[in-house]
Design a protein around this motif. Sequence first.
Motif, PDB file in Angstrom:
ATOM      1  N   GLU A 243       0.825  -1.198   0.000  1.00 10.62           N
ATOM      2  CA  GLU A 243       0.000   0.000   0.000  1.00 10.62           C
ATOM      3  C   GLU A 243       0.865   1.255   0.000  1.00 10.62           C
ATOM      4  OE1 GLU A 243      -2.144  -2.898   2.925  1.00 10.62           O
ATOM      5  OE2 GLU A 243      -0.101  -2.245   2.493  1.00 10.62           O
ATOM      6  N   SER A 244       0.290   2.342  -0.493  1.00 10.01           N
ATOM      7  CA  SER A 244       0.926   3.658  -0.447  1.00 10.01           C
ATOM      8  C   SER A 244      -0.158   4.722  -0.469  1.00 10.01           C
ATOM      9  CB  SER A 244       1.884   3.840  -1.628  1.00 10.01           C
ATOM     10  OG  SER A 244       1.181   3.759  -2.857  1.00 10.01           O
TER      11      SER A 244
ATOM     12  N   LEU B 246      -5.480   6.250  -1.734  1.00  8.03           N
ATOM     13  CA  LEU B 246      -4.619   5.124  -1.412  1.00  8.03           C
ATOM     14  C   LEU B 246      -4.453   4.242  -2.643  1.00  8.03           C
ATOM     15  CD1 LEU B 246      -6.068   4.059   2.063  1.00  8.03           C
ATOM     16  CD2 LEU B 246      -4.372   5.814   1.539  1.00  8.03           C
TER      17      LEU B 246
ATOM     18  N   THR C  16      -1.206   1.181   5.642  1.00  5.78           N
ATOM     19  CA  THR C  16      -0.763   2.567   5.517  1.00  5.78           C
ATOM     20  C   THR C  16      -1.642   3.433   6.416  1.00  5.78           C
ATOM     21  OG1 THR C  16      -0.243   4.346   3.948  1.00  5.78           O
ATOM     22  CG2 THR C  16      -2.225   3.050   3.487  1.00  5.78           C
TER      23      THR C  16
END
Length: 121
Positions: free
Chosen positions: A6-7, A20, A115
């Motif tokens: 994830e980021s 996201l 995240t």
Amino acid sequence: QVQLVESGGGSVQAGGSLRLSCAASGRTFSGYAMAWFRQGPGKEREFVAAISRSGDTTYYVDSVKGRFTISRDNAKNTVDLQMNNLKPEDTAVYYCAADPLFKVARPYTSWGQGTQVTVSS
């Protein structure tokens, strides 16, 4: 299994937006339904949204309907969660998850590391 990263998390004021993204690798991405879950402070992990393998079916928990949008790009092996009109109660660690079956609850077979999303009032 598929590996997920994830980021896009961060801090935002109430009413703001975040997007996201989750990148998948390891197996055929289009063979997996995808979902986002979240876990707030002192709370259990809860389902947020899911999208079918083809992307033609989505499902949201009532608390985010009309504010969050899940989408996927099978050519890029990514799934996104666009979050608008964020509220302090949306503060949580958000997790991307994958499963061969389209489901709106756990268990999912593969998980990302999470995240952090923090919404201040």
